[in-house]
Design an enzyme around this catalytic site. Structure first.
Site, PDB file in Angstrom:
ATOM      1  N   ASP A   1      21.491  -5.677 -16.425  1.00  0.00           N
ATOM      2  CA  ASP A   1      21.475  -6.822 -15.565  1.00  0.00           C
ATOM      3  C   ASP A   1      20.571  -7.786 -15.814  1.00  0.00           C
ATOM      4  O   ASP A   1      19.541  -7.434 -15.894  1.00  0.00           O
ATOM      5  CB  ASP A   1      20.771  -6.546 -13.990  1.00  0.00           C
ATOM      6  CG  ASP A   1      20.465  -7.469 -13.277  1.00  0.00           C
ATOM      7  OD1 ASP A   1      21.530  -8.866 -13.422  1.00  0.00           O
ATOM      8  OD2 ASP A   1      19.780  -6.912 -12.254  1.00  0.00           O
TER       9      ASP A   1
ATOM     10  N   CYS B   1       0.965  -0.838  -0.284  1.00  0.00           N
ATOM     11  CA  CYS B   1      -0.503   0.062   0.366  1.00  0.00           C
ATOM     12  C   CYS B   1       0.672   1.055   0.104  1.00  0.00           C
ATOM     13  O   CYS B   1       2.002   1.436   0.914  1.00  0.00           O
ATOM     14  CB  CYS B   1      -0.889  -0.143   0.966  1.00  0.00           C
ATOM     15  SG  CYS B   1      -1.352   1.773   1.561  1.00  0.00           S
TER      16      CYS B   1
ATOM     17  N   CYS C   1      -5.425   0.493   5.820  1.00  0.00           N
ATOM     18  CA  CYS C   1      -6.078   1.906   5.918  1.00  0.00           C
ATOM     19  C   CYS C   1      -6.929   2.001   5.148  1.00  0.00           C
ATOM     20  O   CYS C   1      -7.204   3.621   5.374  1.00  0.00           O
ATOM     21  CB  CYS C   1      -4.158   2.716   5.642  1.00  0.00           C
ATOM     22  SG  CYS C   1      -4.174   2.629   3.760  1.00  0.00           S
TER      23      CYS C   1
ATOM     24  N   CYS D   1       0.416   3.394   3.879  1.00  0.00           N
ATOM     25  CA  CYS D   1       0.800   2.653   5.021  1.00  0.00           C
ATOM     26  C   CYS D   1       1.506   1.760   4.603  1.00  0.00           C
ATOM     27  O   CYS D   1       1.932   0.716   6.173  1.00  0.00           O
ATOM     28  CB  CYS D   1       0.110   1.937   5.195  1.00  0.00           C
ATOM     29  SG  CYS D   1      -1.169   0.106   4.775  1.00  0.00           S
TER      30      CYS D   1
ATOM     31  N   CYS E   1      -6.152  -1.537   0.582  1.00  0.00           N
ATOM     32  CA  CYS E   1      -5.810  -1.931   1.228  1.00  0.00           C
ATOM     33  C   CYS E   1      -7.036  -2.082   2.608  1.00  0.00           C
ATOM     34  O   CYS E   1      -7.579  -1.191   3.117  1.00  0.00           O
ATOM     35  CB  CYS E   1      -5.321  -0.950   1.744  1.00  0.00           C
ATOM     36  SG  CYS E   1      -4.163  -0.796   3.121  1.00  0.00           S
TER      37      CYS E   1
END
Length: 450
Positions: A359, A209, A234, A212, A231
């Site tokens: 990479d 989230c 929150c 939060c 979420c």
């Protein structure tokens, strides 16, 4: 226009003419040359244009092409950078190359590299930002997804009056408070899925989230971290969608049919991710007052663009050339291949140049194991990192006896001509794709250039 920018414009246009009429190529040098004379030449070139910036990790080139095709229906000539040269010098080149045909309105639709949004916005003053998605991509260059999004936000903050048209299914795009008008698009679910509550698979990135740091849950997940998120800690959740897809009717590697509202749309290209690209283009078109019928017609007429599911005929083969550059995009391409009904040969080209990301460990995050191997009658690996690519496929369960290696483009084309199937899918990283297209152009297999 001051004297310096005037000289830069003339010099850039002259170099563009020479490169394209004599040397048959060059997508960024004219812009780089003009910027040497006047670093702010873009400010002068873009005067009078209403500019749409398209940015995000995946789908920029296809979304830009779809937007351009749609807006041409109503406004005529549109300035764009169709080659995908999306850094500042490439964008300057797009303006230098534009022939200013008659149009009802001067509109520029520009694909912009995420890290270039701020510097381009300073000079262009865009009226619309289109945000596709943010996934892990070239970690050595961009860093984590939050760093990438911050680069975009830093640019948007320079244009507080611009409209943001963003993928509402990406939790990151509604996480930062901005004064701009916001329009969100996404997949609208049937009512019977609204009570679903589940998490994304453990290896999915971007599922914390943004408010939060709790793990996000989903009512429905379309792919990767995209979907109807919420979420439970929150209360943060997907924003209200202005435009949405409510049904996928049919998918093949070369076609998509889906519904937005009560109307059916189709495009001649595969992959669920391309429905998002079409939805982004639809959202822009509707904001620019196009009718649903005009959008549907533009989608039906859309042409393949270079390297993005580009269809090429060579040696009796139907070749589908597809750019892959990060785990999420590659996974979606692999899922798309599993919708193929015929047998085919798979060609995998891996480079690790700067433009690809040096990479290559990201190939281990893609689900090659999930490919329907019964349909794949031959595997051909190439590119500068052909050994890494071959080893990855062996680990994924491909029979080494069905695998062949080509260490250069001439050998690759020779091996393609010998493949046992008519259909061939080439999955190539960016510089491998450009290199192969260059060789194909030199051999007159395709038209040279972009």
């Amino acid at each position: 226009m001051n004297l310096k920018s005037g000289i830069a414009k003339v010099a850039g246009k002259s170099s563009y003419w020479f490169l394209h009429n004599v040397l048959k190529g060059g997508t960024s040098f004219p812009g780089k040359f003009a910027m040497k004379i006047d670093p702010e030449v873009l400010n002068s070139l873009a005067k009078g244009y209403e500019t749409i910036i398209v940015t995000g990790t995946n789908g920029k080139t296809m979304t830009t092409a779809l937007i351009v095709e749609a807006l041409r229906k109503k406004y005529g000539d549109i300035l764009t950078n169709p080659s995908g040269s999306n850094m500042q010098q490439g964008i300057v080149t797009a303006f230098l190359a534009h022939k200013n045909k008659k149009a009802k309105k001067k509109i520029a639709v520009l694909e912009v590299d995420e890290a270039n949004v701020k510097m381009v916005t300073k000079l262009l003053h865009p009226s619309v930002f289109v945000l596709t998605n943010i996934f892990r991509d070239q970690m050595d260059r961009y860093g984590e997804i939050y760093t990438t999004y911050q680069k975009i936000v830093d640019g948007i903050k320079l244009a507080p009056n611009a409209t943001i048209i963003a993928n509402g299914d990406a939790s990151i795009f509604s996480s930062v408070e901005l004064p701009n008008k916001k329009v969100f698009y996404g997949f609208k679910l049937p009512d019977d899925k609204a009570e679903n509550d589940f998490k994304a698979p453990v290896n999915t990135d971007g599922v914390l989230c943004p408010k939060c740091d709790h793990i996000l849950h989903y009512h429905e997940r379309i792919y990767a971290n995209l979907g109807d998120f919420f979420c439970p800690n929150c209360g943060y959740h997907r924003p209200e969608l202005t435009y949405s897809v409510n049904q996928i009717i049919d998918q093949t590697p070369n076609s998509l049919k889906f519904k937005m509202g009560e109307k059916e749309y189709s495009i001649g290209i595969g992959g669920t991710y391309n429905i998002y690209n079409a939805l982004a283009a639809y959202s822009v078109a509707r904001e620019f007052d196009l009718s649903e019928e005009e959008v549907a017609q533009s989608f039906a007429e859309n042409k393949r663009i270079f390297g993005r599911q580009e269809l090429i005929n060579y040696a009796g083969k139907e070749i589908d050339l597809i750019l892959v550059k990060n785990p999420v995009g590659l996974d979606e391409v692999l899922h798309m291949l599993n919708t193929e009904k015929d047998n085919y040969s798979l060609v995998a080209l891996l480079n690790a140049n700067h433009a690809d990301g040096i990479d290559t460990s990201w190939i281990w995050d893609a689900d090659y194991e999930g490919l329907n191997k019964d349909k794949i009658k031959k595997v051909l690996v190439g590119g500068k990192r052909w050994h890494d690519m071959g080893f990855r496929l062996e680990v994924a369960g491909f029979n080494p006896g069905l695998m062949t290696t080509a260490t250069n483009n001439d050998a690759l084309l020779d091996e393609i001509s010998k493949l046992p199937t008519k259909k061939v899918y080439i999955l190539a990283t960016y510089t491998a794709m450009l290199s192969l297209r260059k060789t194909m152009g030199e051999k007159k297999i395709i038209k040279a250039g972009m």
